[in-house]
Scaffold this motif. Structure first.
Motif, PDB file in Angstrom:
ATOM      1  N   MET A   1       0.846  -1.174   0.000  1.00  0.00           N
ATOM      2  CA  MET A   1       0.000   0.000   0.000  1.00  0.00           C
ATOM      3  C   MET A   1       0.886   1.229   0.000  1.00  0.00           C
ATOM      4  SD  MET A   1      -3.270   0.805   2.329  1.00  0.00           S
ATOM      5  CE  MET A   1      -2.736   1.517   3.851  1.00  0.00           C
ATOM      6  N   ARG A   2       0.600   2.142  -0.922  1.00  0.00           N
ATOM      7  CA  ARG A   2       1.376   3.365  -1.022  1.00  0.00           C
ATOM      8  C   ARG A   2       0.474   4.549  -0.724  1.00  0.00           C
ATOM      9  NH1 ARG A   2       4.360   2.113  -6.638  1.00  0.00           N
ATOM     10  NH2 ARG A   2       2.890   3.686  -7.274  1.00  0.00           N
ATOM     11  N   ASN A   3       0.985   5.473   0.052  1.00  0.00           N
ATOM     12  CA  ASN A   3       0.178   6.625   0.461  1.00  0.00           C
ATOM     13  C   ASN A   3       0.717   7.909  -0.139  1.00  0.00           C
ATOM     14  OD1 ASN A   3      -1.616   5.190   2.207  1.00  0.00           O
ATOM     15  ND2 ASN A   3       0.076   4.997   3.626  1.00  0.00           N
ATOM     16  N   ILE A   4      -0.192   8.802  -0.446  1.00  0.00           N
ATOM     17  CA  ILE A   4       0.202  10.113  -0.933  1.00  0.00           C
ATOM     18  C   ILE A   4       0.322  11.077   0.248  1.00  0.00           C
ATOM     19  CG2 ILE A   4      -0.791   9.757  -3.228  1.00  0.00           C
ATOM     20  CD1 ILE A   4      -3.253  11.366  -2.326  1.00  0.00           C
ATOM     21  N   ARG A   5       1.091  12.140   0.047  1.00  0.00           N
ATOM     22  CA  ARG A   5       1.287  13.119   1.112  1.00  0.00           C
ATOM     23  C   ARG A   5       0.441  14.372   0.908  1.00  0.00           C
ATOM     24  NH1 ARG A   5       7.236  14.399   2.022  1.00  0.00           N
ATOM     25  NH2 ARG A   5       6.423  15.080   4.020  1.00  0.00           N
ATOM     26  N   HIS A   6       0.083  14.652  -0.361  1.00  0.00           N
ATOM     27  CA  HIS A   6      -0.681  15.853  -0.695  1.00  0.00           C
ATOM     28  C   HIS A   6      -1.831  15.470  -1.624  1.00  0.00           C
ATOM     29  CE1 HIS A   6       2.641  18.176   0.985  1.00  0.00           C
ATOM     30  NE2 HIS A   6       3.462  17.454   0.233  1.00  0.00           N
ATOM     31  N   SER A   7      -2.795  16.366  -1.773  1.00  0.00           N
ATOM     32  CA  SER A   7      -3.953  16.093  -2.621  1.00  0.00           C
ATOM     33  C   SER A   7      -3.549  16.027  -4.098  1.00  0.00           C
ATOM     34  CB  SER A   7      -5.028  17.161  -2.412  1.00  0.00           C
ATOM     35  OG  SER A   7      -4.522  18.439  -2.747  1.00  0.00           O
ATOM     36  N   VAL A   8      -4.301  15.198  -4.826  1.00  0.00           N
ATOM     37  CA  VAL A   8      -4.068  15.011  -6.257  1.00  0.00           C
ATOM     38  C   VAL A   8      -5.406  15.145  -6.972  1.00  0.00           C
ATOM     39  CG1 VAL A   8      -3.356  13.353  -8.043  1.00  0.00           C
ATOM     40  CG2 VAL A   8      -2.087  13.484  -5.894  1.00  0.00           C
ATOM     41  N   GLY A   9      -5.418  15.856  -8.094  1.00  0.00           N
ATOM     42  CA  GLY A   9      -6.627  15.993  -8.901  1.00  0.00           C
ATOM     43  C   GLY A   9      -6.914  17.433  -9.256  1.00  0.00           C
ATOM     44  N   ARG A  10      -8.210  17.730  -9.450  1.00  0.00           N
ATOM     45  CA  ARG A  10      -8.630  19.080  -9.851  1.00  0.00           C
ATOM     46  C   ARG A  10      -8.287  20.099  -8.769  1.00  0.00           C
ATOM     47  NH1 ARG A  10     -14.682  18.900 -12.148  1.00  0.00           N
ATOM     48  NH2 ARG A  10     -15.035  17.884 -10.175  1.00  0.00           N
ATOM     49  N   ASN A  11      -7.587  21.159  -9.156  1.00  0.00           N
ATOM     50  CA  ASN A  11      -7.223  22.266  -8.260  1.00  0.00           C
ATOM     51  C   ASN A  11      -6.527  21.783  -6.990  1.00  0.00           C
ATOM     52  OD1 ASN A  11      -8.480  24.139 -10.036  1.00  0.00           O
ATOM     53  ND2 ASN A  11     -10.456  23.609  -9.150  1.00  0.00           N
ATOM     54  N   ALA A  12      -5.734  20.730  -7.099  1.00  0.00           N
ATOM     55  CA  ALA A  12      -5.026  20.157  -5.953  1.00  0.00           C
ATOM     56  C   ALA A  12      -3.545  20.505  -6.025  1.00  0.00           C
ATOM     57  CB  ALA A  12      -5.226  18.641  -5.940  1.00  0.00           C
ATOM     58  N   VAL A  13      -2.783  20.063  -5.027  1.00  0.00           N
ATOM     59  CA  VAL A  13      -1.346  20.314  -4.959  1.00  0.00           C
ATOM     60  C   VAL A  13      -0.627  19.639  -6.140  1.00  0.00           C
ATOM     61  CG1 VAL A  13       0.744  19.965  -3.584  1.00  0.00           C
ATOM     62  CG2 VAL A  13      -1.415  20.588  -2.456  1.00  0.00           C
ATOM     63  N   ASN A  14      -0.967  18.401  -6.423  1.00  0.00           N
ATOM     64  CA  ASN A  14      -0.425  17.620  -7.544  1.00  0.00           C
ATOM     65  C   ASN A  14       1.098  17.501  -7.529  1.00  0.00           C
ATOM     66  OD1 ASN A  14      -2.954  16.937  -8.661  1.00  0.00           O
ATOM     67  ND2 ASN A  14      -3.075  18.936  -9.625  1.00  0.00           N
ATOM     68  N   ASN A  15       1.635  17.138  -6.373  1.00  0.00           N
ATOM     69  CA  ASN A  15       3.057  16.839  -6.243  1.00  0.00           C
ATOM     70  C   ASN A  15       3.396  15.673  -7.177  1.00  0.00           C
ATOM     71  OD1 ASN A  15       5.070  14.867  -4.863  1.00  0.00           O
ATOM     72  ND2 ASN A  15       5.573  16.868  -3.992  1.00  0.00           N
ATOM     73  N   ARG A  16       4.487  15.779  -7.900  1.00  0.00           N
ATOM     74  CA  ARG A  16       4.863  14.771  -8.912  1.00  0.00           C
ATOM     75  C   ARG A  16       4.869  13.349  -8.350  1.00  0.00           C
ATOM     76  NH1 ARG A  16       7.168  13.209 -13.511  1.00  0.00           N
ATOM     77  NH2 ARG A  16       9.124  12.068 -13.566  1.00  0.00           N
ATOM     78  N   GLN A  17       5.483  13.130  -7.197  1.00  0.00           N
ATOM     79  CA  GLN A  17       5.553  11.787  -6.603  1.00  0.00           C
ATOM     80  C   GLN A  17       4.164  11.269  -6.232  1.00  0.00           C
ATOM     81  OE1 GLN A  17       8.308  10.864  -7.827  1.00  0.00           O
ATOM     82  NE2 GLN A  17       9.026   9.821  -6.003  1.00  0.00           N
ATOM     83  N   ASP A  18       3.320  12.159  -5.704  1.00  0.00           N
ATOM     84  CA  ASP A  18       1.955  11.772  -5.356  1.00  0.00           C
ATOM     85  C   ASP A  18       1.147  11.419  -6.601  1.00  0.00           C
ATOM     86  OD1 ASP A  18       2.398  12.163  -2.622  1.00  0.00           O
ATOM     87  OD2 ASP A  18       1.746  14.253  -2.693  1.00  0.00           O
ATOM     88  N   VAL A  19       1.319  12.188  -7.659  1.00  0.00           N
ATOM     89  CA  VAL A  19       0.598  11.927  -8.907  1.00  0.00           C
ATOM     90  C   VAL A  19       1.027  10.578  -9.484  1.00  0.00           C
ATOM     91  CG1 VAL A  19       0.190  12.714 -11.285  1.00  0.00           C
ATOM     92  CG2 VAL A  19       0.215  14.372  -9.403  1.00  0.00           C
ATOM     93  N   ILE A  20       2.313  10.267  -9.424  1.00  0.00           N
ATOM     94  CA  ILE A  20       2.801   8.965  -9.906  1.00  0.00           C
ATOM     95  C   ILE A  20       2.143   7.830  -9.134  1.00  0.00           C
ATOM     96  CG2 ILE A  20       4.841   7.451  -9.948  1.00  0.00           C
ATOM     97  CD1 ILE A  20       6.475   9.956 -10.752  1.00  0.00           C
ATOM     98  N   ILE A  21       2.051   7.972  -7.825  1.00  0.00           N
ATOM     99  CA  ILE A  21       1.400   6.941  -6.999  1.00  0.00           C
ATOM    100  C   ILE A  21      -0.064   6.782  -7.407  1.00  0.00           C
ATOM    101  CG2 ILE A  21       0.602   6.391  -4.661  1.00  0.00           C
ATOM    102  CD1 ILE A  21       3.244   7.708  -3.646  1.00  0.00           C
ATOM    103  N   VAL A  22      -0.777   7.898  -7.524  1.00  0.00           N
ATOM    104  CA  VAL A  22      -2.199   7.856  -7.887  1.00  0.00           C
ATOM    105  C   VAL A  22      -2.376   7.252  -9.280  1.00  0.00           C
ATOM    106  CG1 VAL A  22      -4.185   9.307  -8.487  1.00  0.00           C
ATOM    107  CG2 VAL A  22      -2.949   9.692  -6.351  1.00  0.00           C
ATOM    108  N   GLN A  23      -1.560   7.656 -10.233  1.00  0.00           N
ATOM    109  CA  GLN A  23      -1.678   7.118 -11.586  1.00  0.00           C
ATOM    110  C   GLN A  23      -1.453   5.610 -11.627  1.00  0.00           C
ATOM    111  OE1 GLN A  23       1.194   9.756 -13.438  1.00  0.00           O
ATOM    112  NE2 GLN A  23      -0.430  10.978 -14.397  1.00  0.00           N
TER     113      GLN A  23
END
Length: 126
Positions: A1-23
């Motif tokens: 299980m991998r967790n993001i640190r910041h919000s991802v998506g519309r009008n979110a922080v979209n940190n590169r590492q977090d986006v990779i995890i979500v994708q």
């Protein structure tokens, strides 16, 4: 299980590492059309909304750490599973109901309803 640190998506922080995890997690849940590139573009946002639409009436397109979408996205074996049509379904264990109801004694068939059974002990005889 991998967790993001910041919000991802519309009008979110979209940190590169977090986006990779979500994708990568979205791809595991059936969004094969997105690239795992760390950029939260229109296809990634579309995949987030499609994923959320499986359990939200009004998806917001944002994945926030520790919130419902993040939890479901990380869950591969529990509540949500992927079926052959790449949609999500809730797993339900088949359960048999007992022929004896909670207001009945074992082996005893009684007439009446559950509400009658719960009211009866409180009726005082004068």
């Amino acid at each position: 299980m991998r967790n993001i640190r910041h919000s991802v998506g519309r009008n979110a922080v979209n940190n590169r590492q977090d986006v990779i995890i979500v994708q990568s997690l979205l791809k595991r849940h059936g969004a094969s059309y997105i690239d795992v590139d760390g950029i939260c573009g229109s296809l990634t946002k579309k995949a987030i909304i499609e994923f959320q639409s499986k359990f939200y009436t009004h998806p917001d397109g944002v994945i926030t750490p520790g919130k419902k979408t993040s939890i479901y996205l990380n869950n591969f074996t529990g509540l949500l599973t992927q079926d052959s049509s790449t949609s999500l379904a809730i797993n339900h264990a088949e359960r048999k109901l007992s022929s004896i109801q909670p207001w009945q004694k074992e082996g005893e068939k009684q007439k009446g309803s559950a509400s009658e059974a719960t009211i009866m002990p409180f009726i005082l005889k004068l």
